[in-house]
Design a protein around this motif. Sequence first.
Motif, PDB file in Angstrom:
ATOM      1  N   TYR A 166      35.409  -9.260 -23.382  1.00  0.00           N
ATOM      2  CA  TYR A 166      34.192  -9.963 -22.946  1.00  0.00           C
ATOM      3  C   TYR A 166      33.038  -9.779 -23.938  1.00  0.00           C
ATOM      4  CZ  TYR A 166      31.978 -12.493 -19.097  1.00  0.00           C
ATOM      5  OH  TYR A 166      31.404 -13.471 -18.313  1.00  0.00           O
ATOM      6  N   VAL A 167      33.146  -8.765 -24.800  1.00  0.00           N
ATOM      7  CA  VAL A 167      32.076  -8.544 -25.780  1.00  0.00           C
ATOM      8  C   VAL A 167      31.980  -9.707 -26.765  1.00  0.00           C
ATOM      9  CG1 VAL A 167      32.225  -6.040 -25.607  1.00  0.00           C
ATOM     10  CG2 VAL A 167      33.538  -7.237 -27.365  1.00  0.00           C
ATOM     11  N   PHE A 168      33.018 -10.525 -26.833  1.00  0.00           N
ATOM     12  CA  PHE A 168      33.003 -11.677 -27.733  1.00  0.00           C
ATOM     13  C   PHE A 168      32.534 -12.954 -27.033  1.00  0.00           C
ATOM     14  CE2 PHE A 168      36.332  -8.800 -29.374  1.00  0.00           C
ATOM     15  CZ  PHE A 168      35.746  -8.491 -30.590  1.00  0.00           C
ATOM     16  N   GLN A 169      32.131 -12.819 -25.781  1.00  0.00           N
ATOM     17  CA  GLN A 169      31.557 -13.956 -25.065  1.00  0.00           C
ATOM     18  C   GLN A 169      30.126 -14.192 -25.548  1.00  0.00           C
ATOM     19  OE1 GLN A 169      32.804 -15.997 -22.639  1.00  0.00           O
ATOM     20  NE2 GLN A 169      34.820 -15.048 -22.469  1.00  0.00           N
ATOM     21  N   LEU A 170      29.743 -15.443 -25.571  1.00  0.00           N
ATOM     22  CA  LEU A 170      28.394 -15.779 -26.037  1.00  0.00           C
ATOM     23  C   LEU A 170      27.299 -15.130 -25.196  1.00  0.00           C
ATOM     24  CD1 LEU A 170      28.942 -19.576 -26.769  1.00  0.00           C
ATOM     25  CD2 LEU A 170      28.316 -17.855 -28.465  1.00  0.00           C
ATOM     26  N   THR A 171      27.557 -14.966 -23.911  1.00  0.00           N
ATOM     27  CA  THR A 171      26.512 -14.478 -23.007  1.00  0.00           C
ATOM     28  C   THR A 171      26.561 -12.972 -22.787  1.00  0.00           C
ATOM     29  OG1 THR A 171      27.951 -14.980 -21.121  1.00  0.00           O
ATOM     30  CG2 THR A 171      26.351 -16.672 -21.767  1.00  0.00           C
ATOM     31  N   PHE A 172      27.455 -12.264 -23.483  1.00  0.00           N
ATOM     32  CA  PHE A 172      27.555 -10.824 -23.235  1.00  0.00           C
ATOM     33  C   PHE A 172      26.267 -10.093 -23.625  1.00  0.00           C
ATOM     34  CE2 PHE A 172      28.819  -6.435 -24.292  1.00  0.00           C
ATOM     35  CZ  PHE A 172      29.316  -6.072 -23.054  1.00  0.00           C
ATOM     36  N   GLY A 173      25.534 -10.611 -24.589  1.00  0.00           N
ATOM     37  CA  GLY A 173      24.271  -9.984 -24.961  1.00  0.00           C
ATOM     38  C   GLY A 173      23.298  -9.912 -23.804  1.00  0.00           C
ATOM     39  N   TYR A 174      23.354 -10.911 -22.923  1.00  0.00           N
ATOM     40  CA  TYR A 174      22.476 -10.892 -21.753  1.00  0.00           C
ATOM     41  C   TYR A 174      22.918  -9.835 -20.751  1.00  0.00           C
ATOM     42  CZ  TYR A 174      20.222 -15.069 -23.501  1.00  0.00           C
ATOM     43  OH  TYR A 174      19.513 -15.945 -24.289  1.00  0.00           O
ATOM     44  N   ILE A 175      24.231  -9.568 -20.703  1.00  0.00           N
ATOM     45  CA  ILE A 175      24.725  -8.514 -19.823  1.00  0.00           C
ATOM     46  C   ILE A 175      24.216  -7.159 -20.307  1.00  0.00           C
ATOM     47  CG2 ILE A 175      26.801  -7.334 -18.976  1.00  0.00           C
ATOM     48  CD1 ILE A 175      28.228 -10.032 -19.065  1.00  0.00           C
ATOM     49  N   ILE A 176      24.275  -6.930 -21.614  1.00  0.00           N
ATOM     50  CA  ILE A 176      23.672  -5.716 -22.177  1.00  0.00           C
ATOM     51  C   ILE A 176      22.164  -5.716 -21.912  1.00  0.00           C
ATOM     52  CG2 ILE A 176      23.268  -4.378 -24.282  1.00  0.00           C
ATOM     53  CD1 ILE A 176      25.774  -5.651 -25.446  1.00  0.00           C
ATOM     54  N   GLY A 177      21.588  -6.904 -22.032  1.00  0.00           N
ATOM     55  CA  GLY A 177      20.152  -7.043 -21.819  1.00  0.00           C
ATOM     56  C   GLY A 177      19.707  -6.699 -20.418  1.00  0.00           C
ATOM     57  N   PHE A 178      20.615  -6.792 -19.426  1.00  0.00           N
ATOM     58  CA  PHE A 178      20.263  -6.399 -18.063  1.00  0.00           C
ATOM     59  C   PHE A 178      19.924  -4.911 -18.005  1.00  0.00           C
ATOM     60  CE2 PHE A 178      23.152 -10.021 -16.510  1.00  0.00           C
ATOM     61  CZ  PHE A 178      22.080 -10.898 -16.439  1.00  0.00           C
ATOM     62  N   VAL A 179      20.637  -4.108 -18.777  1.00  0.00           N
ATOM     63  CA  VAL A 179      20.344  -2.666 -18.828  1.00  0.00           C
ATOM     64  C   VAL A 179      18.948  -2.453 -19.412  1.00  0.00           C
ATOM     65  CG1 VAL A 179      21.089  -0.425 -19.704  1.00  0.00           C
ATOM     66  CG2 VAL A 179      22.800  -2.169 -19.123  1.00  0.00           C
ATOM     67  N   ALA A 180      18.670  -3.142 -20.508  1.00  0.00           N
ATOM     68  CA  ALA A 180      17.351  -3.033 -21.141  1.00  0.00           C
ATOM     69  C   ALA A 180      16.253  -3.553 -20.215  1.00  0.00           C
ATOM     70  CB  ALA A 180      17.338  -3.809 -22.455  1.00  0.00           C
ATOM     71  N   ALA A 181      16.552  -4.610 -19.472  1.00  0.00           N
ATOM     72  CA  ALA A 181      15.566  -5.179 -18.549  1.00  0.00           C
ATOM     73  C   ALA A 181      15.211  -4.184 -17.457  1.00  0.00           C
ATOM     74  CB  ALA A 181      16.115  -6.466 -17.929  1.00  0.00           C
ATOM     75  N   ALA A 182      16.225  -3.514 -16.907  1.00  0.00           N
ATOM     76  CA  ALA A 182      15.974  -2.517 -15.858  1.00  0.00           C
ATOM     77  C   ALA A 182      15.145  -1.356 -16.410  1.00  0.00           C
ATOM     78  CB  ALA A 182      17.299  -2.006 -15.300  1.00  0.00           C
ATOM     79  N   PHE A 183      15.514  -0.895 -17.608  1.00  0.00           N
ATOM     80  CA  PHE A 183      14.783   0.231 -18.211  1.00  0.00           C
ATOM     81  C   PHE A 183      13.341  -0.152 -18.520  1.00  0.00           C
ATOM     82  CE2 PHE A 183      13.332   2.806 -21.771  1.00  0.00           C
ATOM     83  CZ  PHE A 183      13.588   4.092 -21.295  1.00  0.00           C
ATOM     84  N   ALA A 184      13.145  -1.309 -19.149  1.00  0.00           N
ATOM     85  CA  ALA A 184      11.794  -1.736 -19.536  1.00  0.00           C
ATOM     86  C   ALA A 184      10.918  -1.971 -18.314  1.00  0.00           C
ATOM     87  CB  ALA A 184      11.879  -3.003 -20.381  1.00  0.00           C
ATOM     88  N   ALA A 185      11.472  -2.625 -17.295  1.00  0.00           N
ATOM     89  CA  ALA A 185      10.694  -2.886 -16.080  1.00  0.00           C
ATOM     90  C   ALA A 185      10.295  -1.580 -15.402  1.00  0.00           C
ATOM     91  CB  ALA A 185      11.500  -3.754 -15.118  1.00  0.00           C
ATOM     92  N   GLY A 186      11.233  -0.628 -15.327  1.00  0.00           N
ATOM     93  CA  GLY A 186      10.917   0.660 -14.714  1.00  0.00           C
ATOM     94  C   GLY A 186       9.903   1.453 -15.515  1.00  0.00           C
ATOM     95  N   LEU A 187       9.981   1.361 -16.848  1.00  0.00           N
ATOM     96  CA  LEU A 187       9.057   2.092 -17.719  1.00  0.00           C
ATOM     97  C   LEU A 187       7.635   1.566 -17.559  1.00  0.00           C
ATOM     98  CD1 LEU A 187       9.377   4.380 -19.822  1.00  0.00           C
ATOM     99  CD2 LEU A 187       9.386   2.597 -21.572  1.00  0.00           C
ATOM    100  N   VAL A 188       7.479   0.257 -17.539  1.00  0.00           N
ATOM    101  CA  VAL A 188       6.149  -0.339 -17.394  1.00  0.00           C
ATOM    102  C   VAL A 188       5.618  -0.147 -15.976  1.00  0.00           C
ATOM    103  CG1 VAL A 188       4.854  -2.506 -17.488  1.00  0.00           C
ATOM    104  CG2 VAL A 188       6.585  -2.029 -19.207  1.00  0.00           C
ATOM    105  N   ARG A 189       6.508  -0.156 -15.011  1.00  0.00           N
ATOM    106  CA  ARG A 189       6.105   0.054 -13.617  1.00  0.00           C
ATOM    107  C   ARG A 189       5.434   1.400 -13.432  1.00  0.00           C
ATOM    108  NH1 ARG A 189       5.578   2.488  -9.156  1.00  0.00           N
ATOM    109  NH2 ARG A 189       6.724   2.105  -7.235  1.00  0.00           N
ATOM    110  N   GLY A 190       5.954   2.427 -14.132  1.00  0.00           N
ATOM    111  CA  GLY A 190       5.362   3.747 -14.051  1.00  0.00           C
ATOM    112  C   GLY A 190       5.503   4.368 -12.679  1.00  0.00           C
ATOM    113  N   ARG A 191       4.648   5.324 -12.396  1.00  0.00           N
ATOM    114  CA  ARG A 191       4.669   6.014 -11.109  1.00  0.00           C
ATOM    115  C   ARG A 191       3.466   5.626 -10.283  1.00  0.00           C
ATOM    116  NH1 ARG A 191       6.780  12.194 -12.306  1.00  0.00           N
ATOM    117  NH2 ARG A 191       8.682  11.599 -13.423  1.00  0.00           N
ATOM    118  N   GLY A 192       3.465   6.082  -9.050  1.00  0.00           N
ATOM    119  CA  GLY A 192       2.354   5.769  -8.179  1.00  0.00           C
ATOM    120  C   GLY A 192       2.592   4.489  -7.407  1.00  0.00           C
ATOM    121  N   ARG A 193       1.557   4.047  -6.729  1.00  0.00           N
ATOM    122  CA  ARG A 193       1.664   2.862  -5.888  1.00  0.00           C
ATOM    123  C   ARG A 193       1.928   1.626  -6.747  1.00  0.00           C
ATOM    124  NH1 ARG A 193      -1.925  -1.043  -4.206  1.00  0.00           N
ATOM    125  NH2 ARG A 193      -1.392  -2.045  -2.216  1.00  0.00           N
ATOM    126  N   LEU A 194       2.880   0.816  -6.287  1.00  0.00           N
ATOM    127  CA  LEU A 194       3.227  -0.407  -7.021  1.00  0.00           C
ATOM    128  C   LEU A 194       2.383  -1.570  -6.516  1.00  0.00           C
ATOM    129  CD1 LEU A 194       5.074  -1.823  -9.080  1.00  0.00           C
ATOM    130  CD2 LEU A 194       6.653  -2.295  -7.204  1.00  0.00           C
TER     131      LEU A 194
END
Length: 198
Positions: free
Chosen positions: A96-124
Amino acid sequence: MSDINDKKQGILPVKPPPRARIAVRLAECALFVVLMIVSAFIRIPFPFVPLTFQTVVAILAGLLLGPAWGAASVAVYVFIGLLGLPVFTSGGGFAYVFQLTFGYIIGFVAAAFAAGLVRGRGRLTLRRAVIAAAVGFAANYLIGMPYFALIWKYYMQMNGLGSAMIYYNLIYMPKDLILSVLAAVLAERVCNVLSRRR
């Protein structure tokens, strides 16, 4: 002195032990792994590439679980897909790594990390949630689009990369951005409900 006696009698809230907190986190991660799998198969017909809700789930993971646990839950989903379980939209396995859209699957991990990092702590707040979701959306595309281009040009050796980037990538950005905002709204409401219950 009365506070000490109250704690001994279980009247005041006692902070759960570390093992209990880890168990809860693992359960939450498992829930998001399941949600990533389910969202891959909730498909709405769309030209070229079907519309799924994995962007929403990945960003929700980051907003609700934080950068480390959110990214870990999505990474587990990617890992079991690469092991061969058919959890991706078109199956599974290392090929599946040779699928055109696999980069977006990897990108889901980055999206979760980036969103959580910017969200920070405290009240949302809704504003913070929307900004964090937008950053997660950008992280997903920053990985997905270059990966698509590399597979298209060097693995598939096809021409017309410019048109392919438009028809298979850029035209989907508005709907993914809308889904990211939806994830932000959901996360803000969930956090408010949980804080009221506590």
